[in-house]
Write a protein that holds these residues in place. Structure first.
Motif: not given
Length: 281
Positions: A134-153
């Motif tokens: 389904p997708g990432a099963q562990l997040t926000n723990a050390p060594g895992t995905w926190n956020f994806s941010d949109l850097h926009a013009a």
């Protein structure tokens, strides 16, 4: 902030659900991230280029893909996927909102069906109709995905995503928060029953449980795009490890909530390492 996991984590439509990176040298990429974050790897099934599912403590956290075409859409960088219930219908919404479907929905092994897209500004992102993973099963723990941010013009860059995915972008006082309304309630009902109470105790901004990222103005000379952040236990230790392993530290910053380092892996993919340092109550 490690998420309590009492069931398989699922992602409602419109929530960012997976990340991966494409590199020419997949072996070297695995060595770098395995050493940096403690990841182990499983080979994913399916036809096409080799694909590794990175795991931490036996739980899926990210993907590494072999790519001979580093000039392709999003290749050579960390890619962000948005969960959709039906990839074909979502692709049609992308086109209707002024975006472009670069590669139409196709089966991607046990990851489900995936489409490669660009928003009206040419920023690449991906659709993911989940399969058995389904997708990432562990997040926000050390060594895992926190956020994806949109850097926009452009300040209105998120309007496209709002039309396609139902996002809400609101001023949190220290940044523009991207929310998928209802996501916090989904987490409370599944993998994180205490999310609302925990965030209230930390005086998090209203609606933060629904947050899936931040809208950030692109810096001068920066190419607009989706930028991935990983949680780390210690920013300085991680930055030192990046350099020891052949990567580069681009910049560091301390805020009231985080200590971060923007880095590049040895093959050039940029990401942020973020240590959570909330103010004392």
């Amino acid at each position: 902030m490690e998420m309590r996991r009492n069931t398989q984590r699922t992602y409602p439509e419109g929530v960012t659900s997976w990340i991966d990176v494409e590199h020419r040298d997949l072996t070297a990429a695995g060595e770098f991230y395995g050493e940096l974050f403690g990841w182990t790897f499983l080979e994913a099934g399916g036809e096409g280029p080799e694909y590794l599912v990175a795991q931490l403590n036996g739980q899926d956290v990210a993907g590494l893909a072999e790519s001979a075409d580093v000039a392709g859409p999003g290749s050579g960088n960390w890619n962000t996927y948005v969960a959709v219930d039906d990839a074909d219908r979502a692709a049609a919404r992308v086109t209707a909102a002024g975006g472009r479907v670069v590669l139409p929905p196709a089966t991607a092994g046990d990851g489900g069906r995936v489409a490669l897209c660009e928003d009206p500004g040419g920023v690449p992102f991906r659709l993911r109709e989940a399969g058995t993973r389904p997708g990432a099963q562990l997040t926000n723990a050390p060594g895992t995905w926190n956020f994806s941010d949109l850097h926009a013009a452009e300040p209105g860059a998120a309007d496209f995503y709002t039309a396609v995915f139902g996002w809400d972008v609101s001023d949190a006082g220290f940044g523009a928060m991207i929310r998928r309304p209802g996501y916090g309630d989904h987490l409370a009902a599944t993998v994180d029953p205490g999310i609302h109470e925990r965030q209230a105790s930390m005086h998090a901004p209203p609606g933060f449980a629904d947050a899936i990222g931040w809208l950030i103005p692109a810096a001068a000379g920066e190419r607009p795009g989706w930028h991935v952040t990983f949680t780390v236990a210690d920013r300085d230790d991680t930055a030192a490890a990046v350099e020891r392993l052949g990567g580069t530290v681009v910049a560091t910053e301390d805020t009231g909530w985080t200590r971060t380092a923007v880095v590049r892996d040895p093959q050039g993919a940029a990401f942020t390492a973020s240590q959570f340092t909330p103010p004392a109550n």
